[in-house]
Structures are given as structure tokens and as C-alpha cells.
Motif scaffolding. Sequence first.
Motif, mmCIF file in Angstrom:
data_model
loop_
_atom_site.group_PDB
_atom_site.id
_atom_site.type_symbol
_atom_site.label_atom_id
_atom_site.label_comp_id
_atom_site.label_asym_id
_atom_site.label_seq_id
_atom_site.Cartn_x
_atom_site.Cartn_y
_atom_site.Cartn_z
ATOM 1 N N GLU A 4 0.846 -1.195 0.000
ATOM 2 C CA GLU A 4 0.000 0.000 0.000
ATOM 3 C C GLU A 4 0.879 1.241 0.000
ATOM 4 O OE1 GLU A 4 -3.189 0.629 -0.186
ATOM 5 O OE2 GLU A 4 -3.987 -1.381 0.028
ATOM 6 N N TRP A 5 0.529 2.212 -0.789
ATOM 7 C CA TRP A 5 1.231 3.486 -0.784
ATOM 8 C C TRP A 5 0.254 4.565 -1.198
ATOM 9 C CZ3 TRP A 5 1.610 5.873 -5.577
ATOM 10 C CH2 TRP A 5 1.348 5.064 -6.673
ATOM 11 N N GLN A 6 0.558 5.777 -0.789
ATOM 12 C CA GLN A 6 -0.350 6.881 -1.090
ATOM 13 C C GLN A 6 0.151 7.693 -2.274
ATOM 14 O OE1 GLN A 6 -0.583 10.060 1.884
ATOM 15 N NE2 GLN A 6 1.243 9.203 2.858
ATOM 16 N N GLN A 7 -0.790 8.303 -2.949
ATOM 17 C CA GLN A 7 -0.469 9.198 -4.056
ATOM 18 C C GLN A 7 0.275 10.416 -3.515
ATOM 19 O OE1 GLN A 7 -1.507 8.833 -7.434
ATOM 20 N NE2 GLN A 7 -1.948 6.755 -6.761
ATOM 21 N N ARG A 8 1.195 10.925 -4.272
ATOM 22 C CA ARG A 8 1.941 12.126 -3.862
ATOM 23 C C ARG A 8 1.614 13.324 -4.740
ATOM 24 N NH1 ARG A 8 4.167 11.113 1.101
ATOM 25 N NH2 ARG A 8 4.934 9.003 1.140
ATOM 26 N N ARG A 9 0.737 13.099 -5.728
ATOM 27 C CA ARG A 9 0.441 14.140 -6.714
ATOM 28 C C ARG A 9 -0.212 15.381 -6.088
ATOM 29 N NH1 ARG A 9 -1.993 12.188 -11.911
ATOM 30 N NH2 ARG A 9 0.051 12.668 -12.695
ATOM 31 N N LYS A 118 -7.740 6.216 -7.798
ATOM 32 C CA LYS A 118 -6.664 6.382 -6.816
ATOM 33 C C LYS A 118 -6.719 7.769 -6.171
ATOM 34 C CE LYS A 118 -3.260 3.039 -8.316
ATOM 35 N NZ LYS A 118 -1.881 2.818 -8.773
ATOM 36 N N ILE A 119 -7.110 8.759 -6.950
ATOM 37 C CA ILE A 119 -7.273 10.108 -6.391
ATOM 38 C C ILE A 119 -8.376 10.094 -5.340
ATOM 39 C CG2 ILE A 119 -8.054 12.454 -6.927
ATOM 40 C CD1 ILE A 119 -6.588 12.109 -9.659
ATOM 41 N N TRP A 120 -9.502 9.439 -5.641
ATOM 42 C CA TRP A 120 -10.611 9.387 -4.686
ATOM 43 C C TRP A 120 -10.265 8.552 -3.462
ATOM 44 C CZ3 TRP A 120 -13.691 13.066 -4.319
ATOM 45 C CH2 TRP A 120 -14.079 13.777 -5.451
ATOM 46 N N LYS A 121 -9.484 7.507 -3.661
ATOM 47 C CA LYS A 121 -9.031 6.699 -2.528
ATOM 48 C C LYS A 121 -8.182 7.555 -1.593
ATOM 49 C CE LYS A 121 -6.168 2.681 -1.425
ATOM 50 N NZ LYS A 121 -5.356 1.584 -1.983
ATOM 51 N N GLN A 122 -7.260 8.330 -2.164
ATOM 52 C CA GLN A 122 -6.391 9.193 -1.360
ATOM 53 C C GLN A 122 -7.210 10.226 -0.590
ATOM 54 O OE1 GLN A 122 -3.153 8.925 -0.948
ATOM 55 N NE2 GLN A 122 -2.936 10.721 0.341
ATOM 56 N N ARG A 123 -8.152 10.840 -1.260
ATOM 57 C CA ARG A 123 -8.982 11.859 -0.592
ATOM 58 C C ARG A 123 -9.834 11.234 0.511
ATOM 59 N NH1 ARG A 123 -10.871 15.688 -5.679
ATOM 60 N NH2 ARG A 123 -8.764 16.395 -6.147
ATOM 61 N N PHE A 124 -10.380 10.061 0.244
ATOM 62 C CA PHE A 124 -11.175 9.357 1.248
ATOM 63 C C PHE A 124 -10.342 9.078 2.496
ATOM 64 C CE2 PHE A 124 -12.304 4.929 2.694
ATOM 65 C CZ PHE A 124 -13.339 5.325 3.519
ATOM 66 N N LEU A 125 -9.148 8.520 2.325
ATOM 67 C CA LEU A 125 -8.297 8.210 3.473
ATOM 68 C C LEU A 125 -7.865 9.476 4.212
ATOM 69 C CD1 LEU A 125 -6.220 5.298 1.975
ATOM 70 C CD2 LEU A 125 -7.983 5.157 3.747
ATOM 71 N N PHE A 126 -7.668 10.553 3.475
ATOM 72 C CA PHE A 126 -7.345 11.836 4.103
ATOM 73 C C PHE A 126 -8.495 12.288 4.996
ATOM 74 C CE2 PHE A 126 -7.690 16.451 4.122
ATOM 75 C CZ PHE A 126 -6.444 16.822 4.623
ATOM 76 N N HIS A 127 -9.727 12.195 4.489
ATOM 77 C CA HIS A 127 -10.895 12.594 5.283
ATOM 78 C C HIS A 127 -11.108 11.663 6.468
ATOM 79 C CE1 HIS A 127 -12.157 15.945 2.828
ATOM 80 N NE2 HIS A 127 -12.000 15.200 1.745
ATOM 81 N N VAL A 128 -10.816 10.385 6.317
ATOM 82 C CA VAL A 128 -10.890 9.459 7.455
ATOM 83 C C VAL A 128 -9.937 9.934 8.548
ATOM 84 C CG1 VAL A 128 -10.342 7.121 8.254
ATOM 85 C CG2 VAL A 128 -11.651 7.429 6.159
ATOM 86 N N ALA A 129 -8.692 10.218 8.169
ATOM 87 C CA ALA A 129 -7.695 10.662 9.153
ATOM 88 C C ALA A 129 -8.142 11.959 9.826
ATOM 89 C CB ALA A 129 -6.346 10.854 8.467
ATOM 90 N N ARG A 130 -8.655 12.883 9.053
ATOM 91 C CA ARG A 130 -9.095 14.167 9.606
ATOM 92 C C ARG A 130 -10.301 13.962 10.533
ATOM 93 N NH1 ARG A 130 -10.920 18.525 5.540
ATOM 94 N NH2 ARG A 130 -12.807 17.363 5.819
ATOM 95 N N ASN A 131 -11.268 13.154 10.110
ATOM 96 C CA ASN A 131 -12.461 12.923 10.931
ATOM 97 C C ASN A 131 -12.136 12.176 12.218
ATOM 98 O OD1 ASN A 131 -13.897 14.158 8.908
ATOM 99 N ND2 ASN A 131 -14.878 12.301 8.173
ATOM 100 N N LEU A 132 -11.115 11.328 12.187
ATOM 101 C CA LEU A 132 -10.712 10.588 13.392
ATOM 102 C C LEU A 132 -9.682 11.353 14.218
ATOM 103 C CD1 LEU A 132 -10.489 6.952 11.995
ATOM 104 C CD2 LEU A 132 -12.281 7.924 13.449
ATOM 105 N N SER A 133 -9.438 12.594 13.853
ATOM 106 C CA SER A 133 -8.503 13.488 14.576
ATOM 107 C C SER A 133 -7.091 12.906 14.642
ATOM 108 C CB SER A 133 -9.017 13.770 15.993
ATOM 109 O OG SER A 133 -10.277 14.358 15.938
ATOM 110 N N MET A 134 -6.666 12.286 13.558
ATOM 111 C CA MET A 134 -5.296 11.766 13.508
ATOM 112 C C MET A 134 -4.328 12.812 12.957
ATOM 113 S SD MET A 134 -5.535 7.799 12.385
ATOM 114 C CE MET A 134 -6.938 7.667 11.292
#
Length: 135
Positions: A4-9, A118-134
Amino acid sequence: MAREWQQRRFAEYVMPDAVYYQSLWAVRDLARMEKRVRELDREITGDGCSASVVREGRRDYAAIRPTEKKAVEKITLEKRVEAIRRALDTVPENYRDFVYANIVYKKQPVGYQTKIWKIWKQRFLFHVARNLSMM
């Protein structure tokens, strides 16, 4: 198995690796958390007769509080589930199921442009992290 790796774009959605992996595992744990919330709901609102009934002469009941512990666990899990579900709502509907399946079951794309999901996956995981206060 692919790593697993995240987009850097898109720099605004790039997270520290530890946060990225925590987001992945939180999403992968969603089904278990939802199941546990249902179990706790049944235990808390059950028939009222359980092993946690206070007996005469029991003095340490205030320290045990089994129902309170279950209620706190249920609330904590409900908040985590809601945070992940809210993040999933940020993904366009036609990509939601696939992005979720890709993260949880590691399904490969069929009929989707790799770049876009992949762009939507990255944004989704970003929002998960933000919503979980990580972050």
C-alpha cells in the motif's frame, strides 16, 4: 501482494505514513466495529438480567460498572464508524463501493480509470484521518 502506498500528486492530501496506515486499518476494521456496536446495543438494552446484577453486600460495584464500560465502548465505536462513513460520503457515489472494496478486500480495478479512483481513494483516506482526529 502489492504494498500500500499513497499518491503524492496532490500535496494537500499527502499524510505522514503512520497516519496513512492508521486510516487504512481503521477502514478495514469498519465491519468489525459495526458488528461490535450491534452486540453492545443488544447487551445494554437486553432483558435487564445479566451477570452484572448487583448482589446484596457487594461493596465494590462502583469500581466495576460493567454497563457504563459497555456504553462508553459503544459510543467510542459509534463515533469512529460515523467518522469513516462521513468520509466515504465525500467520494462520488459511482466510486464509493469500489474505493471501499479496494481498501478492505484489495480488489483491483475493473472498468475504472486507475488515475481517477486512486485520487478518490487518497482523498477518502485523508478525510478518514481528519475525521478521526489523527491529523
